[in-house]
Design an enzyme around this catalytic site. Structure first.
Site, short mmCIF file in Angstrom:
data_model
loop_
_atom_site.label_atom_id
_atom_site.label_comp_id
_atom_site.label_asym_id
_atom_site.label_seq_id
_atom_site.Cartn_x
_atom_site.Cartn_y
_atom_site.Cartn_z
N TRP A 15 0.80 -1.22 0.00
CA TRP A 15 0.00 0.00 0.00
C TRP A 15 0.83 1.28 0.00
O TRP A 15 0.34 2.34 -0.36
CB TRP A 15 -0.92 0.02 1.23
CG TRP A 15 -0.20 -0.16 2.54
CD1 TRP A 15 -0.07 -1.33 3.23
CD2 TRP A 15 0.50 0.82 3.30
NE1 TRP A 15 0.68 -1.14 4.36
CE2 TRP A 15 1.03 0.18 4.44
CE3 TRP A 15 0.73 2.19 3.14
CZ2 TRP A 15 1.79 0.87 5.39
CZ3 TRP A 15 1.48 2.87 4.09
CH2 TRP A 15 2.00 2.21 5.21
N ASN A 16 2.12 1.21 0.40
CA ASN A 16 2.83 2.45 0.69
C ASN A 16 3.35 3.20 -0.53
O ASN A 16 3.57 4.40 -0.47
CB ASN A 16 3.97 2.20 1.68
CG ASN A 16 4.91 1.09 1.25
OD1 ASN A 16 4.63 0.36 0.31
ND2 ASN A 16 6.01 0.96 1.95
N GLU B 295 10.42 -9.05 -2.04
CA GLU B 295 10.99 -7.86 -1.41
C GLU B 295 10.27 -7.70 -0.09
O GLU B 295 9.11 -7.29 -0.04
CB GLU B 295 10.81 -6.64 -2.31
CG GLU B 295 11.74 -5.49 -1.95
CD GLU B 295 11.05 -4.46 -1.09
OE1 GLU B 295 11.27 -4.50 0.14
OE2 GLU B 295 10.32 -3.62 -1.62
N SER C 140 17.22 4.26 -4.16
CA SER C 140 16.43 3.66 -5.24
C SER C 140 16.66 4.35 -6.57
O SER C 140 16.72 5.57 -6.65
CB SER C 140 14.94 3.74 -4.89
OG SER C 140 14.67 3.04 -3.70
N GLY D 295 6.13 -6.99 0.61
CA GLY D 295 5.36 -6.91 1.85
C GLY D 295 6.17 -7.44 3.01
O GLY D 295 7.41 -7.48 2.97
N SER D 296 5.47 -7.89 4.02
CA SER D 296 6.14 -8.33 5.25
C SER D 296 6.83 -9.68 5.05
O SER D 296 6.44 -10.49 4.20
CB SER D 296 5.14 -8.45 6.39
OG SER D 296 4.29 -9.56 6.21
N ARG E 252 10.30 9.94 4.44
CA ARG E 252 9.45 9.71 3.28
C ARG E 252 8.24 8.89 3.70
O ARG E 252 8.36 7.86 4.36
CB ARG E 252 10.21 8.99 2.16
CG ARG E 252 11.00 9.90 1.27
CD ARG E 252 11.43 9.22 -0.02
NE ARG E 252 12.07 7.93 0.17
CZ ARG E 252 13.31 7.75 0.58
NH1 ARG E 252 14.06 8.79 0.91
NH2 ARG E 252 13.82 6.55 0.70
#
Length: 489
Positions: free
Chosen positions: A160-161, A264, A455, A242-243, A292
């Site tokens: 979601w981020n 990731e 990044s 995600g986690s 951020r």
């Protein structure tokens, strides 16, 4: 307070499920709400996909795969270039949508659009540059030819981020390689993904290409999508961000079908400040690495490991920088820190800060919830922090900077590696020899030296240990969607 989306956005956000070029309701008829985390107001009701919708999407992706794989690389490249140009032209619309559903300040949302679009442009260029090999075998009896071909239909599960950056980082290389995709966007921020998917769908349709190349299935239950797809032999690739906990479960589910996987996962990034560092520059780098999206990024600096001789100067400088931040709705002029994504995120940040303070940590700034509607937490700097405390050992995912001191380089490296995660690390030092030692010894897939951002679309993004498998970005990101084929001539 309600801040409306621009009409150019509000009337053009698909809220259904995209299967073979058609936006349709969920087969169950159910929907779920998507809310603005800064106001808690509902933005849209989105189709709540389930198993049947997921399998329909895979059927479409599987049917489109042979045609898309055979589509000339130049045509795939030109499609992606057109998507890049549309995203760039509609930056303000996409940024407004990112801010509305995710909460980040508009300046950050605009930067995310540029970042995501850069991945699309990079892979538009890579689509016509597949790697290969032709050589005579060492024995001299034959020649070796190594080709690359698309892996097959892929399931892409995004977080979601960073709703546009993550779909771009996965969809662009997949399409460049010749793969078709089913995208499962995050429950909390599915709108941006749908908006971008519609841009891709329109380009495919206009060019007479198979519309089943990109399919999107939003759902309030991720497992209702992933479980049937991972069990289906038509699926050949899984990419997940995600986690670590969920990633481990997906790896287990992908094992019976021997799927190619890219993971990731979680992070716990150390931010190392050595005695020879430029402290004002380190403070600015820390601000970039930490704040951020209000600290809600996998590459956010999570632990500030500072040489004791400069700890006071750095901590005071960082606290002063945090005091200058403006908390508010991301669409409000001047806002530099938006909300956290949901109430549970605020509760967890509040809990770990309170536990650290109870254990002796000192609050320099923040340490509380602002008195306003929405899921906010004040930017916080702590020192006198125990390195064994939860606020150091766990990923915070919030605007909190705990400072831990060290005595020498050896201790700094030991503290940096004292975690099962290894996504990214940051270091401020003027010693080039130390830089090379850190690159060799710090257990992370990425290292930012004298900068708070790493990044880049042209570079491999990913981690080691419990932070994941595979890479996104650069040439390595394309390889994740290709398989080598060896021909002995």
């Amino acid at each position: 307070m309600t801040i409306a989306l621009p009409p150019t956005v509000a009337s053009h956000v698909p809220t259904g499920i995209l299967v073979d070029g058609d936006w349709r309701p969920a087969s169950s008829g159910r929907t779920f709400e998507v809310a603005d985390p800064a106001t808690t107001d509902t933005l849209f009701d989105v189709a709540d996909g389930g198993e049947r919708d997921a399998l329909d999407a895979l059927t479409a992706a599987n049917a489109a795969f042979p045609v898309w794989r055979a589509t000339p690389p130049r045509e795939r490249s030109e499609l992606l270039r057109a998507v890049f140009e549309t995203l760039t032209a509609r930056t303000e619309d996409v940024a407004a949508l990112i801010t509305a559903e995710g909460g980040k300040p508009l300046a950050e949302s605009r930067a995310e659009v540029a970042y995501g679009a850069d991945y699309v442009r990079w892979y538009a260029e890579e689509a016509v540059r597949f790697p290969g090999l032709a050589r005579r075998a060492p024995a001299g009896s034959n020649h070796q030819l190594v080709l690359r071909r698309a892996v097959g239909p892929a399931l892409l599960v995004t977080p979601w981020n960073f709703p546009i950056a993550m779909i771009a980082r996965k969809v662009a290389p997949a399409l460049a390689a010749g793969c078709t995709v089913v995208v499962k966007p995050a429950r909390l921020t599915p709108l941006t993904t749908a908006f971008v998917a519609e841009i891709i769908r329109a380009e495919l349709a206009e060019r007479g290409l198979p519309t089943g190349v990109v399919n999107v299935v939003p759902s309030s239950s991720a497992s209702s999508i992933s479980t049937p797809l991972l069990a289906d032999r038509r699926l050949r690739k899984l990419s997940f961000t995600g986690s670590t906990e969920v990633g481990a479960q997906l790896l287990a589910a992908a094992a019976p079908n021997i799927l190619r996987t890219s993971m990731e996962l979680g992070g716990n990034a150390p931010f190392l400040v050595f005695e020879d560092a430029d402290i004002p520059a380190a403070v600015q780098g820390a601000l970039a690495a930490k704040m951020r999206n209000s600290g809600q990024t996998c590459v956010a600096a999570n632990r500030f490991l500072v040489h004791r001789s400069v700890a006071q100067e750095f901590t005071e400088g960082l606290a002063e920088a945090f005091r200058g931040l403006v908390v508010g709705h991301g669409a409000e002029p001047g806002t530099t820190v938006g909300p956290l994504i949901e109430q549970a995120a605020v509760d967890r940040v509040e809990e770990v800060v309170a536990q650290a303070v109870d254990a002796g940590a000192r609050v320099h700034v923040g340490g509380e919830r602002p008195r306003r509607t929405g899921y906010f937490y004040a930017p916080t700097v702590l020192d006198r922090v125990d390195p064994e405390h939860r606020i150091v050992t766990e990923e915070i995912f919030g605007p909190v900077a705990p400072v831990v001191t060290f005595g020498d380089e050896e201790e700094a490296i030991e503290l940096a590696n004292r975690t099962p995660f290894g996504l990214v690390a940051y270091a401020y030092t003027r010693d080039i020899g130390r830089v090379m030692r850190l690159a060799d010894r710090v257990e992370a897939g990425m290292l930012g030296v004298n900068r708070g951002m790493v990044s880049d679309a042209s570079a491999p993004f990913g981690g080691v240990k419990h932070s994941g498998l595979g890479r996104e970005g650069g040439e390595a990101g394309l390889e994740e969607y290709l398989e080598p084929v060896y021909v002995a001539l």
